[in-house]
Scaffold this motif. Structure first.
Motif: not given
Length: 245
Positions: A15-33, A10-13, A181-185
């Motif tokens: 933080g993870y859901v705040t990433l652009d690629r999780q908020v905006h989907g593929l449009d939030g992933a710079g490498e997607w194009p 839950p603690e990791f998740l 360490n990425w949101f949690v250890d």
């Protein structure tokens, strides 16, 4: 060996859901194009999405007329959200560890994976299975954390005595686990060299089509100066390959 399932923490998740690629989907992933340009047309193809997460790519493939889509992830919480956001009988989700997954031979025309295979312990087994699952002429496109990013013992920029920003690369040729360490250890990833990724594809019988070392462009840094450090090393390694006819 089973994969670590940090995504159900839950603690990791949180933080993870705040990433652009999780908020905006593929449009939030710079490498997607770039990844999209490496993919064949989806229409009429059977697609497998390894490490599908919230189902962004699985839904995109369906929207682009894939005949069927199988999204696979080890996280039950991520699959719950993927299912809740997907309204199509041609998209199926499966909870499975990629180190244990078996796909039927000849069951896929396209295999896609975004930032997942650096969690897999036995890449040789997985890639051989992907090659067997692909039909002749089928494609695999995947991204991983770039080995220059994953190699260092301490994954942080440093400032030299002259004031220059430096990415302290060490242990590049020492493959194996990296605990970060990425949101949690305690996040466990597998570091591999670029050569290992490329040779694993080749040894599985696939033909390498394209390789890209993705990071922010000069234009991106001009628009977002906080990305300037990231011009010193790439973020992701992108690879595309085809099964010979």
């Amino acid at each position: 060996m089973s994969a670590q399932n940090i995504y159900d923490d839950p603690e990791f998740l949180a933080g993870y859901v705040t990433l652009d690629r999780q908020v905006h989907g593929l449009d939030g992933a710079g490498e997607w194009p770039t990844m999209r340009s490496m993919l064949p047309e989806m229409a009429g193809r059977r697609v497998v999405d390894l490490g599908c997460g919230f189902g962004w790519f699985s839904r995109w493939a369906h929207e682009h007329e894939a005949a069927s889509v199988l999204g696979v992830d080890v996280s039950k919480k991520m699959l719950e959200r993927a299912r809740s956001g997907t309204a199509s009988a041609t998209v199926e989700y499966q909870c499975a560890d990629l180190d244990l997954l078996d796909l039927e031979p000849g069951s896929a025309d396209v295999v896609f994976s975004s930032l997942t295979l650096h969690y897999v312990h036995d890449l040789n087994r997985l890639m051989a299975m992907i090659a067997e699952a692909l039909t002749p002429g089928g494609s695999v496109v995947f991204s991983v954390e770039h080995p220059i990013y994953s190699a260092p013992t301490t994954q942080n920029f440093e400032t030299s005595e002259d004031g220059d920003r430096v990415w302290p690369l060490d242990n590049y040729l020492v493959e194996g686990e990296r605990v970060t360490n990425w949101f949690v250890d305690g996040i466990v990833k597998e570091h591999r060299t670029v050569a290992t990724y490329v040779n694993t594809l080749i040894e599985s019988g696939l033909v390498l089509d394209r390789i890209d070392e993705f990071g922010p462009t000069a234009e991106a840094v001009e628009a977002r100066p906080e990305l300037a450090d990231d011009r010193h090393r790439p973020w992701f390694l992108l690879l595309g390959a085809t099964k010979p006819n």
